[in-house]
Motif scaffolding. Sequence first.
Motif, PDB file in Angstrom:
ATOM      1  N   ALA B 168      -4.519   5.737  -7.254  1.00 13.23           N
ATOM      2  CA  ALA B 168      -5.027   6.409  -5.803  1.00 13.23           C
ATOM      3  C   ALA B 168      -6.115   7.585  -7.370  1.00 13.23           C
ATOM      4  O   ALA B 168      -6.552   7.124  -8.715  1.00 13.23           O
ATOM      5  CB  ALA B 168      -3.579   7.738  -6.740  1.00 13.23           C
ATOM      6  N   GLY B 169      -7.860   7.625  -6.583  1.00 12.67           N
ATOM      7  CA  GLY B 169      -8.591   8.564  -7.129  1.00 12.67           C
ATOM      8  C   GLY B 169      -9.516   7.472  -7.228  1.00 12.67           C
ATOM      9  O   GLY B 169     -10.586   7.366  -8.418  1.00 12.67           O
ATOM     10  N   VAL B 170      -9.606   5.975  -7.430  1.00 13.06           N
ATOM     11  CA  VAL B 170     -10.578   5.163  -8.034  1.00 13.06           C
ATOM     12  C   VAL B 170     -11.067   4.075  -6.991  1.00 13.06           C
ATOM     13  O   VAL B 170      -9.824   3.692  -6.532  1.00 13.06           O
ATOM     14  CB  VAL B 170      -9.763   4.638  -9.748  1.00 13.06           C
ATOM     15  CG1 VAL B 170     -10.610   2.843  -9.712  1.00 13.06           C
ATOM     16  CG2 VAL B 170      -9.068   5.623  -9.859  1.00 13.06           C
ATOM     17  N   LYS B 171     -11.912   3.974  -7.191  1.00 15.46           N
ATOM     18  CA  LYS B 171     -12.466   3.252  -5.958  1.00 15.46           C
ATOM     19  C   LYS B 171     -13.355   2.657  -6.441  1.00 15.46           C
ATOM     20  O   LYS B 171     -14.203   2.450  -7.255  1.00 15.46           O
ATOM     21  CB  LYS B 171     -13.954   4.262  -5.260  1.00 15.46           C
ATOM     22  CG  LYS B 171     -13.371   4.924  -4.024  1.00 15.46           C
ATOM     23  CD  LYS B 171     -13.925   6.153  -3.797  1.00 15.46           C
ATOM     24  CE  LYS B 171     -13.006   6.812  -2.537  1.00 15.46           C
ATOM     25  NZ  LYS B 171     -13.627   7.908  -2.099  1.00 15.46           N
ATOM     26  N   TRP B 172     -13.266   0.982  -6.062  1.00 16.87           N
ATOM     27  CA  TRP B 172     -14.253   0.276  -6.469  1.00 16.87           C
ATOM     28  C   TRP B 172     -15.230  -0.094  -5.642  1.00 16.87           C
ATOM     29  O   TRP B 172     -14.820  -0.448  -4.460  1.00 16.87           O
ATOM     30  CB  TRP B 172     -13.396  -1.003  -7.108  1.00 16.87           C
ATOM     31  CG  TRP B 172     -12.858  -1.012  -8.303  1.00 16.87           C
ATOM     32  CD1 TRP B 172     -12.589  -0.215  -8.918  1.00 16.87           C
ATOM     33  CD2 TRP B 172     -11.850  -1.675  -8.778  1.00 16.87           C
ATOM     34  NE1 TRP B 172     -11.544  -0.440  -9.921  1.00 16.87           N
ATOM     35  CE2 TRP B 172     -10.965  -1.697  -9.782  1.00 16.87           C
ATOM     36  CE3 TRP B 172     -11.488  -2.929  -8.148  1.00 16.87           C
ATOM     37  CZ2 TRP B 172     -11.032  -2.156 -11.103  1.00 16.87           C
ATOM     38  CZ3 TRP B 172     -10.417  -3.967  -8.810  1.00 16.87           C
ATOM     39  CH2 TRP B 172      -9.754  -3.191 -10.199  1.00 16.87           C
ATOM     40  N   TYR B 173     -16.414  -0.019  -5.564  1.00 19.24           N
ATOM     41  CA  TYR B 173     -17.451  -0.861  -4.826  1.00 19.24           C
ATOM     42  C   TYR B 173     -17.642  -1.859  -4.952  1.00 19.24           C
ATOM     43  O   TYR B 173     -16.955  -2.221  -5.857  1.00 19.24           O
ATOM     44  CB  TYR B 173     -19.162   0.607  -4.915  1.00 19.24           C
ATOM     45  CG  TYR B 173     -18.309   1.565  -4.626  1.00 19.24           C
ATOM     46  CD1 TYR B 173     -18.418   2.043  -3.376  1.00 19.24           C
ATOM     47  CD2 TYR B 173     -18.112   2.431  -5.683  1.00 19.24           C
ATOM     48  CE1 TYR B 173     -17.924   3.293  -2.377  1.00 19.24           C
ATOM     49  CE2 TYR B 173     -17.392   4.312  -4.800  1.00 19.24           C
ATOM     50  CZ  TYR B 173     -17.629   4.615  -3.702  1.00 19.24           C
ATOM     51  OH  TYR B 173     -17.328   5.561  -3.437  1.00 19.24           O
TER      52      TYR B 173
END
Lengths: 99, 187
Positions: B168-173
Amino acid sequence: MSVSSSALRWRGVPRDAIAWRTWEGEVVVRNERTGSTHLLAPHAGRILLTLIEADAALGLTEIAARLEGDLAGRLAEQQSAALDEVLSEFERLGLAEPA
Amino acid sequence: MSDNDKPAPPTTDGSPNFVRRRALKGGLAAGPVLMTLVSRPVMAGGKGGGAQCATPSAFCSANASGPGGEFCEGRTLGYWKNHTHWPGGYSPSTPFNSVFAHNTRCYPNKTLHDVLQLQGGAPYDDLARAIVAAWLNAAQGWTPVLSTKMVQDIWSEYLSMGYFSPSAGVKWYHDDIMTYLASTQTG
């Protein structure tokens, strides 16, 4: 599709990278590069020693030719699939690699 | 151990030790490696032993919590490009879109091997081929922290959202995903 490992040539790790002992056909090999010690089945042990004793990288046909007697015959019958399996496992363990 | 001796002739005395060994040998039916003793501290990160790795969610806080207790032995895409024995009944000719989500832009007519062969420069291409390698590693059982389903989910979410959210709240590009997948490989 050129992915068949039967087209590859293989070489073992340098002699000084491993230490081994054989008895009753089995081979225990310590890979100094990984720190792991492996107990190899007799056919795998003979394939590894064949690679180590070779002066240059070997193809599957050449490896099979250098194996003696019954083992070579059984490998031929299985259409090199067994050799392929052994070499792939050696690559994973860092004991041999495609040249 | 350094005696690197020649093979000794087999004994055939019928002793219990010989009988046990004969059962172990089993000819070509036996696997090539009967047993391995692993020395983890010496070889962490090297071939044959594995690199410490973590699940995607645990990887997010790896720097704060220290390395995990799992070891991965995933191989690079170069390995899979050159090996025909693929796990799970799959083969290099398996269509990419039979395993992974796709859209009209992304490899609708390519096989898994085709995707492994991509040059990697174009958008999606380098990640796609890394995903295929990661999926094969998972299918082979070399990445205990990453299942085939998780790999498929990473690709699917990245394709639809442009990122993958491991928690939750973490985005991996793109670069984050590539870094994580690399952490599950030993070379």
